[in-house]
Structures are given as structure tokens and as C-alpha cells.
Enzyme design. Structure first.
Site, PDB file in Angstrom:
ATOM      1  N   GLU A 136      -9.271   4.229   6.645  1.00  7.97           N
ATOM      2  CA  GLU A 136      -8.474   4.622   7.803  1.00  7.97           C
ATOM      3  C   GLU A 136      -9.276   5.311   8.902  1.00  7.97           C
ATOM      4  OE1 GLU A 136      -5.853   3.262   8.114  1.00  7.97           O
ATOM      5  OE2 GLU A 136      -5.153   2.791   6.100  1.00  7.97           O
ATOM      6  N   HIS A 186      -9.487  -3.473   9.774  1.00 10.88           N
ATOM      7  CA  HIS A 186      -9.335  -3.396   8.321  1.00 10.88           C
ATOM      8  C   HIS A 186      -9.678  -4.719   7.627  1.00 10.88           C
ATOM      9  CE1 HIS A 186      -7.816   0.553   7.535  1.00 10.88           C
ATOM     10  NE2 HIS A 186      -6.755   0.432   8.280  1.00 10.88           N
ATOM     11  N   ALA A 208       1.906  -0.179  10.889  1.00  9.08           N
ATOM     12  CA  ALA A 208       1.500  -1.545  10.558  1.00  9.08           C
ATOM     13  C   ALA A 208       0.781  -1.522   9.212  1.00  9.08           C
ATOM     14  CB  ALA A 208       0.587  -2.114  11.646  1.00  9.08           C
ATOM     15  N   MET A 209       0.532  -2.728   8.668  1.00  8.61           N
ATOM     16  CA  MET A 209      -0.158  -2.840   7.382  1.00  8.61           C
ATOM     17  C   MET A 209      -1.119  -4.018   7.439  1.00  8.61           C
ATOM     18  SD  MET A 209      -0.825  -1.852   4.397  1.00  8.61           S
ATOM     19  CE  MET A 209      -1.993  -2.693   3.341  1.00  8.61           C
ATOM     20  N   GLU A 210      -2.360  -3.757   6.988  1.00 10.92           N
ATOM     21  CA  GLU A 210      -3.468  -4.680   7.195  1.00 10.92           C
ATOM     22  C   GLU A 210      -3.583  -5.797   6.176  1.00 10.92           C
ATOM     23  OE1 GLU A 210      -5.319  -1.067   4.914  1.00 10.92           O
ATOM     24  OE2 GLU A 210      -3.781  -1.386   6.442  1.00 10.92           O
ATOM     25  N   ASN A 211      -2.503  -6.209   5.520  1.00 12.21           N
ATOM     26  CA  ASN A 211      -2.594  -7.288   4.533  1.00 12.21           C
ATOM     27  C   ASN A 211      -3.544  -8.384   5.029  1.00 12.21           C
ATOM     28  OD1 ASN A 211      -0.131  -6.087   3.246  1.00 12.21           O
ATOM     29  ND2 ASN A 211       0.833  -6.916   5.091  1.00 12.21           N
ATOM     30  N   HIS A 256      -6.734  -1.785  15.336  1.00 14.89           N
ATOM     31  CA  HIS A 256      -6.887  -0.994  14.106  1.00 14.89           C
ATOM     32  C   HIS A 256      -6.705  -1.874  12.869  1.00 14.89           C
ATOM     33  CE1 HIS A 256      -6.227   2.779  11.649  1.00 14.89           C
ATOM     34  NE2 HIS A 256      -5.652   1.879  10.875  1.00 14.89           N
ATOM     35  N   GLU A 257      -5.635  -2.661  12.852  1.00 19.99           N
ATOM     36  CA  GLU A 257      -5.356  -3.481  11.666  1.00 19.99           C
ATOM     37  C   GLU A 257      -6.365  -4.610  11.508  1.00 19.99           C
ATOM     38  OE1 GLU A 257      -3.340  -2.163   9.674  1.00 19.99           O
ATOM     39  OE2 GLU A 257      -2.536  -0.757  11.126  1.00 19.99           O
ATOM     40  N   GLU A 277       0.849  -1.199   0.000  1.00 19.36           N
ATOM     41  CA  GLU A 277       0.000   0.000   0.000  1.00 19.36           C
ATOM     42  C   GLU A 277       0.882   1.247   0.000  1.00 19.36           C
ATOM     43  OE1 GLU A 277      -4.067   1.585   2.114  1.00 19.36           O
ATOM     44  OE2 GLU A 277      -2.566   0.678   3.389  1.00 19.36           O
TER      45      GLU A 277
END
Length: 875
Positions: A338, A319, A280-283, A315-316, A139
Site C-alpha cells: 500500500e 498494485h 477499490a481493490m487491485e484483483n 494506485h490500483e 482482501e
């Protein structure tokens, strides 16, 4: 590229349906790889070329296999537009106008060290040797950096993924492993189950020498039973994943319950990554995190990181539904992802940790006030911001999309009722599952559930820049309320104040006299509210609304006197609003100081945090005024905190609550920074015992930052070297971040230069270079040296950070936004006038606005402040 009025996209001649991606040759010495991708396509119209996204890849050719055709169509020519990041594949003959086919491409790529695409992260392994782990960050537009693809959020497809790795590696992806086949020569091929329909930016993989801790959801999911939840780390760190694991398993069940949709995948993996540009990243199914956002050690970590880990995990996971299951149609609606995940992340943590006073935290600088600060600048942007070219998206991954987005959602959910709001969200998610949606789609679902036209009153909040300030005028038996756009520079022009917001007033019932009508919202520029009890009213109860209130000076005093009857969030809001009025000139700085002076018997950590934040800002902004103002504000701060710090002491009780522990650290740090001799002496005593190795237990983990800051500010070379040694040798997950924050308080010019050079060296990871910048810019002895250093070393800084523009933009905004001189503002603008600023030009505009606001404030109020401290602060 195809250009429409609002966006530039790939041509719609073909649409991807499925990817079969195979990474077949990883060279972990040269950091390169070869790959093959087969993309199943639906033909929409005849075309002689196929366009897809590609960045920093070599495409070696391929073919198009058309279903039902006797012969393949070869790719005759490949042309890559580096600026547009688009590859044009010319075909020997045109595609059919309908039907299906498969595009096969062979390609090569590099495993970069820029925290984007398929990249590598450096770390020390369990033997203390330098090592690498490998993971992805796609992203917003970096899937194209790892494999050729149709890299737009509404071009969803399914995925089969396989990768060849060393036998001793663990390979991870969005779905569970389907099979692992030994290939000999120390290699194995790992293939994964098919990923449901999703956007390219959510695909993920990782490999390295990993270990994990595991638990299972309490809820049984139909056809899948209890779902496995794992936290993966490099070897030696897995035990620090238990706190995140404990939260993750509960939150998956909780979100499944409140969204009325079961978590859709068969597993939940969380991976700690040693170098990470974001938090962080919500993959989908493989969520990646900066180490400090997922790992926590009960014995050695500062407790503030516990709060961070719990929230970021929530949060993640939010998503996985809101963003992954249903994705925004285009990047202009990033806030849908977001803003909602931010709000519901806090909502979940409030459910599991009510003692943390999460909504009180939300109102402080951690969320709401940060959003207000950015949105009070001309350089802000609407929540739903036009994004014509997707490559510009990184600059709106900011506090507007996340924090103003969540602030408006909190306002709306408070108005509709949280239960009604969540039922509307559930309807939205079910209606658009595995697809894309727009803000209009969300409003439609909420409107159906709430039986009201949500779009009618929310449109201006999403599409207009800025927010309102309500100015209150008291009359006998009624009040007049006027809304205007708020600008921190205090110079709103008529053409900038055209928006009339729907403003829910959130007035409590007791604000009204018996029998009067309770006015719920302001829907015009000005209104008269009758039947108000002018002795007992406050707008925006619990700070549920995204606006500020400018009360008459006498009303602010009365609210201060009755503050014990107000919630923590309300007390925080009063401080923040009063400070904003002082900054903009709508109120006075001396009025703010008088209000703060009345709060010295405050007991809440969160209220103290806001109070000290605003005092710190005052001292920072007026730091370049006369010595008597600097000394007066320092003494005033010391007077305020001395009773509280002497009462709370240094020792942590066994059963002490979370917020009391945070308060102790805050008060000790502030008192030491304001010259409290007893606190300074005790901090220096403990620092010497800790750094000499005589007694490492003398500094509680929560007090490391406070003690280190005091020691470095009061000390010199010896203290600098001791903290630098701690930075280089610490094994604590949060240790390096704490040391960098402390070192930035250094005062001696030669040590400031040493720290600046350290910041640019390879001893500070790219992901962390903004941490010294924040600390140095807050340091009145160092901020000018920081700017001079940036100017002299710009080419090096640009080369180091521009591989990931998010990092460069963040670094500059944190380095240059604290100045108070219009000359410095002009100097910064002149320096960048002939530079390529694409990717951070919005950040530069924010810097200019911030400096202008600070300069106006000082010029307008410094004489009044000088008189106030002279008359009211004891020497």
C-alpha cells in the site's frame, strides 16, 4: 493452526499448487450457490488431517486423490472452528510424506450483502427497478468466505475458474474467457483462462447485466500486441467510464516503462461496483472500484472526483506489479503493497497532470497531514506492524500503512534520487516475480542500485512507532537541531522517546554561507549545523521528509514574510507544522493565528485548503469554549476569506484551470459558513432556483456541496426536505455522497434526529454510513447528539456494520474523534468497557488519544486565544 513467535498460520504439511474452482449452481433468489474445488497439493510431510480456511461455508465432503496411488483417501470427518475460520479435514488414512495429490471438496455458500467474500450489490437498473450485481472482495481474509482455500498471502497457486450464470449475464474474472457453453434453461457455463501464480486474496469474479467501454494500450506487448483495457458498469453507466479508461490505458504503459517489466496479463478490466467497503481493490486483471472512484461525468460531476478517479486508477494499477506480481510475505508487511502503490500512484498522476500540482496535494490533508495526525497519537503503530493472527489485519488498513508508508517512500526516493529508486524497485520486482518478498528484500535491491546501506537508515522508520519533530535553536552563525518523538498530546515520556531517526534535512544550497559544508542528515538526537545563513534557511524543502519542524517564533514570522519565494508544498508544510506545534503545546495557538493572519493574500488553492483546514480545526476544538472565542474565530475566518471570495466570484470560465475551480468552491463554502451575508444570499437564491426545478444549471456541479451546506446551515425544514429529495432522486454518481455531506450541517435538534434516523435506515447504504458520521461530528450543533444516538442504538449499529469490521471501525473513528471534553472521553471508554470490541479496539484507542489532545489544547490555550481575538479581530 501452527503458531510461531510472530504469526499463526496453517500447518505446512501440504502446500497448494493449483486450484480448479467451479461454481455450478447460483440461486439468485435465495442468494446461495454450490461449488466444487479441486486443489492440487504438494505433500511436505505425512499427516492424518488437512487444515484449510473456511468461513460461512458448508463443506459436503470430498476425497484426496494421491498421484500414483490405486485408491483415493476419503475425508472421514469435517470439523469447522468458526472463531479461527479453519476447517479440519480428517482423513481415512495419512497422506504420503512427499509427492503430489488433488483434494476435491464439494461446498455451498451464500452470496452475502456485507461487501466481503462473494457478495451482492443493490442498484437501480435502467428501468428504475431494484436490481442486483454480484462480485467479490477477498482482501484480506475473505477468499475463505467464498470457497475453501489456503488463505494466506505466501501460499500462492495458479487458478482455473468457471461459473454458471444466466444467459443474459456477463461473467468476468482475472483472465479472459476461455469458452462459454450454453446449458439450456437460460443458463451458460463460462470458463476462464488459467491465472498465473498468485495469492488467494487476488482472485476475483463478477457477474451481472454489464456493459463496457474499451480502448487499447499504445504499447505493443510481446506475443500479445496492444492490450484491451475495459471499464465495465451496470447498464446505462458505461459512458461515465471514459475518463478512467483514458487514464488506465496510459498508466499501464507508463508503469511497464518505469518498472522495466511489461504488464503480465493479457487484459485489464476495471469494474464499477455499487456497494464497496473500500475505494477499490487491485484483483489481478479485474480491478473493482466504488462507483465514485472510477466513474466521472464531465457535465454533472464535481471536478474533485476527477482527481480522485485518476489517482485511484493509478494506485490500483501500480498494485498489478507491486503487490500482485510480487506480494508481501505476510500481512505485517502490508505497507509494501500500500505504501508503494500510494506513492507511485501520485507519481504517475504528476506525470500526466503536472498542472494539478500533485505533490502539493500530497502534502495537504489528502495524504501527509492525515498520516501525521494518526502517527502523532499513542494509539498509532509502526509501518511494519506485527500481525500474529491474520484476522486482525483489517485494523492496519489505515493511514499508517498507506500514507505514512508512502511518505517514507517519498522521503527515501527524494534522498536516493527517483531514477535510482525506481531502478532498485525494478530489480526487486524482477528478482521476486510471481513470489513473495519482505521489506528486507526491497532494501537489498535498493542498496545494490544506490550503493548504500538503505536498511541501516530506514529500519527505524519502518519498525518504530511515531515520527520526530526537529526543534531549532538559532545561534550566531549556526543552529542547533534536536529531534524528539512528536505526540499531539504534548506529553512524551522518556521511555517513549528512545528512537533516533535518520532525518534527511533537505536544506537548500542557499541555506549555507559560502564555503560551508552542506549537512545532509541528522543522525543523532542533537547536532550543531555550522555555516548556516540564519536569514535564509528552511528545513525539509518541498516537504520531502516525514517529520515536523518547530522553528523559533521569530523564524516562523520571517518564513511567512518570504513565503512567496517558497514552493506551494513548503507553504502548506509551514502551516501544518505550526498547527501541530500549537496542538501539542510545543508552540502557541496565538502564534499560529498570527501566522495565518499574514496569509490573506494567498493565491494557491492548495495553500488555502490547508489554511482553512487548520482554521476549521481550531474552530471545532474551541467550539465548546466561551461564546466570545467562537465568535472571534468565526469573524477571523471571515476577515481572511472575504477579499479572496469577492475576487474569485461565482462564475466558471471556459478555460479555467482545475485548481482555480477548486479554490472557488472552497472559498464560497468557507465564506458562507463564516457568515458572509452576500455569499449566503447568493447561495440561497441559487438553491431555490435549483431545488424548485426552475433552473438546474444555476448551481455549477463544483458548487453543489458548498451551496447545499450553506442552505442547510442557514435554513430549516424546507431546505432539509429539498436536499433529502435530491438525495433520493439524484442520478449523479457523486450526488448521494454530496447530499449526505451537506445534510450533516443541519442545526435544528429535530432535524438532526431525523438525519440520524436516516443514517441508520436502509436508504443509506452500508458503504456510505460513515459520510453522515463525518459531517455530523464536524458539526458542533450535532456531535453530542451523534454520540447519544450511537449509545442508544448500539445493538442496531453493531448488527448493521459488524459483518465487515472495516466499515464499523471507520464509522466509529469518524463519529467520535472530534470531542474536546475529558468527561466525554471517559463516557465513551465506560460505554465500551463491557462490549466485544474485537476488530475496532485500536480505533477506540485512537478516539481516546484524539479527545485527550483536543482537551489539553483547549485547557492550555483558551485564555490566550480569548485575549488574541479580543485585541486583534475587529467586531
Amino acid at each position: 493452526m501452527t503458531s510461531t513467535a510472530d504469526r499463526e498460520t496453517l500447518p505446512s504439511d501440504v502446500i497448494p499448487v493449483h486450484y480448479d474452482l467451479d461454481l455450478i449452481k447460483l440461486d439468485l433468489s435465495a442468494f446461495t450457490y454450490d461449488g466444487q474445488v479441486s486443489i492440487s497439493l504438494e505433500f511436505k510431510q505425512q499427516a492424518s488431517s488437512i487444515f484449510l480456511n473456511c468461513k460461512e461455508l458448508l463443506l459436503h465432503g470430498g476425497r484426496l486423490i494421491v498421484d500414483g496411488s490405486d485408491s483415493d483417501i476419503n475425508i472421514s470427518k469435517i470439523e469447522c472452528d468458526k472463531k479461527a475460520e479453519v476447517a479440519k479435514l480428517s482423513l481415512e488414512r495419512p497422506t504420503p510424506g512427499s509427492g503430489m495429490g488433488v483434494l476435491e471438496i464439494n461446498f455451498s455458500g451464500s452470496i452475502n450483502h456485507e461487501m466481503a467474500g462473494f457478495y451482492r450489490s443493490a442498484y437501480k437498473n435502467v428501468e428504475g427497478k431494484d436490481d442486483w450485481m454480484f462480485s467479490t472482495q477477498f482482501e484480506s481474509c475473505d477468499a475463505r468466505r467464498a470457497f475453501p482455500c489456503f488463505d494466506e498471502p505466501n501460499l500462492k497457486a495458479t487458478y482455473d475458474f468457471s461459473i454458471t450464470v444466466p444467459e443474459n449475464f456477463t461473467a468476468l474474472s482475472n483472465q479472459p474467457v476461455k469458452e462459454s457453453i450454453s446449458l439450456g434453461d437460460g443458463l451458460k457455463k463460462v470458463s476462464f483462462e488459467r491465472v498465473p501464480k498468485m495469492s488467494t486474496y487476488l482472485l476475483a469474479w463478477a457477474c451481472g447485466e454489464f456493459e463496457y467501454v474499451e480502448d487499447f494500450t499504445d504499447h505493443e506487448y510481446e506475443g500479445r500486441g496492444k492490450l484491451p483495457v475495459r471499464v465495465y458498469t451496470t447498464k446505462g453507466l458505461k459512458e461515465q467510464g471514459h475518463f478512467a479508461l483514458h487514464n488506465a490505458k496510459k498508466i499501464v504503459d507508463y508503469f511497464s516503462e518505469i518498472f522495466h517489466i511489461d504488464y503480465p496479463l493479457p487484459k485489464v478490466d476495471l469494474l464499477a461496483v455499487h456497494e464497496f467497503s473500500h475505494g477499490a481493490m487491485e484483483n489481478w486483471g479485474l480491478i473493482t472500484y466504488r462507483t465514485t472512484a472510477v466513474l466521472f461525468d464531465e457535465k454533472t460531476s464535481d471536478s474533485r472526483y476527477k482527481n480522485r478517479v485518476a489517482y485511484v486508477v493509478a494506485h490500483e494499477l501500480a498494485h498489478q506489479w507491486f503487490g500482485n506480481l510480487v506480494t508481501m510475505d505476510w500481512w505485517s508487511e502490508l505497507w509494501l503493497n500500500e505504501g508503494f502503490a500510494t506513492w507511485v500512484g501520485w507519481y504517475a498522476i504528476d506525470h500526466f497532470y503536472p498542472e494539478w500540482d500533485v505533490w502539493g496535494q500530497f502534502v495537504t490533508q489528502e495524504s501527509l497531514q492525515t498520516a501525521f495526525a494518526l502517527d502523532g497519537l499513542r494509539g498509532s503503530h509502526p509501518i511494519e506492524v506485527p500481525v500474529k493472527n491474520a484476522l486482525d489485519i483489517d485494523q492496519i488498513f489505515d493511514h499508517i500503512s498507506y500514507l505514512k508508508g508512502s511518505g517514507t517512500i517519498r522521503m527515501l526516493s527524494s534522498h536516493l534520487g527517483v531514477e535510482t529508486f525506481l531502478l532498485g524497485v525494478s530489480k526487486y520486482l524482477k528478482r521476486h516475480a510471481y513470489g513473495n518478498a519482505t521489506t528486507v528484500d526491497l532494501w537489498a535491491a535498493l542498496s545494490e542500485e544506490a550503493k548504500t546501506d538503505v536498511a541501516a537508515f530506514m529500519s527505524n522508520w519502518i519498525k518504530s512507532i511515531g515520527f520526530p519533530v526537529l526543534t531549532v535553536t538559532e545561534k550566531l552563525g549556526h543552529i542547533i537541531v534536536e529531534q524528539k518523538r512528536f505526540l499531539s498530546t504534548g506529553d512524551v515520556k522518556p521511555e517513549e522517546d528512545q528512537t533516533t531517526w535518520w532525518v534527511p534535512l533537505f536544506l537548500s544550497e542557499k541555506s549555507f554561507t559560502t564555503g560551508s559544508e552542506n549537512t545532509t542528515a541528522l543522525m543523532s538526537k542533537e547536532a550543531t549545523i555550522k555555516g548556516i545563513d540564519t536569514n535564509c534557511y528552511k528545513f525539509n524543502n518541498n516537504q520531502n521528509g516525514f517529520y515536523r519542524v518547530n522553528y523559533p517564533a521569530e523564524r516562523l514570522v520571517k518564513l511567512g514574510e518570504m513565503r512567496k519565494q517558497l514552493s506551494v508544498a513548503d507553504r502548506i508544510g509551514l502551516i501544518a507544522d505550526a498547527a501541530a506545534m500549537a496542538l501539542s503545546g510545543l508552540g502557541s495557538t496565538t502564534g499560529l493565528l498570527s501566522f495565518l493572519a499574514a496569509l490573506k493574500d494567498e493565491e494557491s488553492y492548495l495553500v488555502w485548503a490547508e489554511l482553512i483546514e487548520q482554521l476549521g480545526r481550531l474552530r471545532s476544538v474551541f467550539s465548546e469554549s466561551s461564546q466570545d472565542i467562537r465568535d472571534g474565530l468565526k469573524r477571523f475566518t471571515l476577515d481572511l476569506v472575504t477579499p479572496a471570495v469577492e475576487k474569485i466570484g461565482w462564475e466558471y470560465g471556459e478555460d479555467e484551470d482545475f485548481l482555480t475551480g477548486r479554490l472557488r468552491a472552497l472559498l464560497i463554502s468557507t465564506a458562507g459558513g463564516s457568515g458572509h451575508k452576500g455569499v449566503i444570499a447568493e447561495a440561497q437564491r441559487r438553491f431555490e432556483l435549483f431545488t424548485s426545478g426552475k433552473d438546474k444549471s444555476t448551481i455549477h456541479p463544483n458548487l453543489r456541496l458548498a451551496v447545499f451546506r450553506i442552505a442547510i446551515a442557514e435554513g430549516g425544514q424546507e431546505e432539509y426536505d429539498a436536499i433529502l429529495n435530491e438525495y433520493l432522486s439524484t442520478s449523479a454518481i457523486d450526488g448521494k455522497e454530496i447530499c449526505l455531506s451537506a445534510l450533516g450541517r443541519v442545526r435544528k435538534p429535530e432535524l438532526i434526529q431525523r438525519f440520524l434516523e436516516l443514517m441508520l435506515s436502509d436508504k443509506v447504504k452500508t458503504q456510505d454510513k460513515h459520510t453522515p458520521a463525518i459531517s455530523l461530528s464536524n458539526n458542533i450543533h450535532a456531535r453530542h447528539a451523534l454520540w447519544e444516538f450511537i449509545r442508544k442504538n448500539w445493538e442496531t449499529i453493531y448488527k448493521q456494520l459488524s459483518g465487515n469490521m472495516v466499515v464499523l471501525d471507520r464509522f466509529l473513528k469518524n463519529s467520535l474523534n472530534k470531542f474536546v471534553s475529558l468527561d466525554v472521553k471517559e463516557d465513551i471508554e465506560k460505554f465500551f468497557v463491557d462490549k466485544d470490541t474485537h476488530g475496532f479496539e485500536k480505533g477506540l484507542a485512537i478516539i481516546s488519544d484524539s479527545i485527550k489532545g483536543n482537551a489539553n489544547w483547549v485547557q492550555r490555550d483558551q485564555e490566550d486565544v480569548r485575549k488574541w481575538v479580543k485585541e486583534l479581530v475587529k467586531t
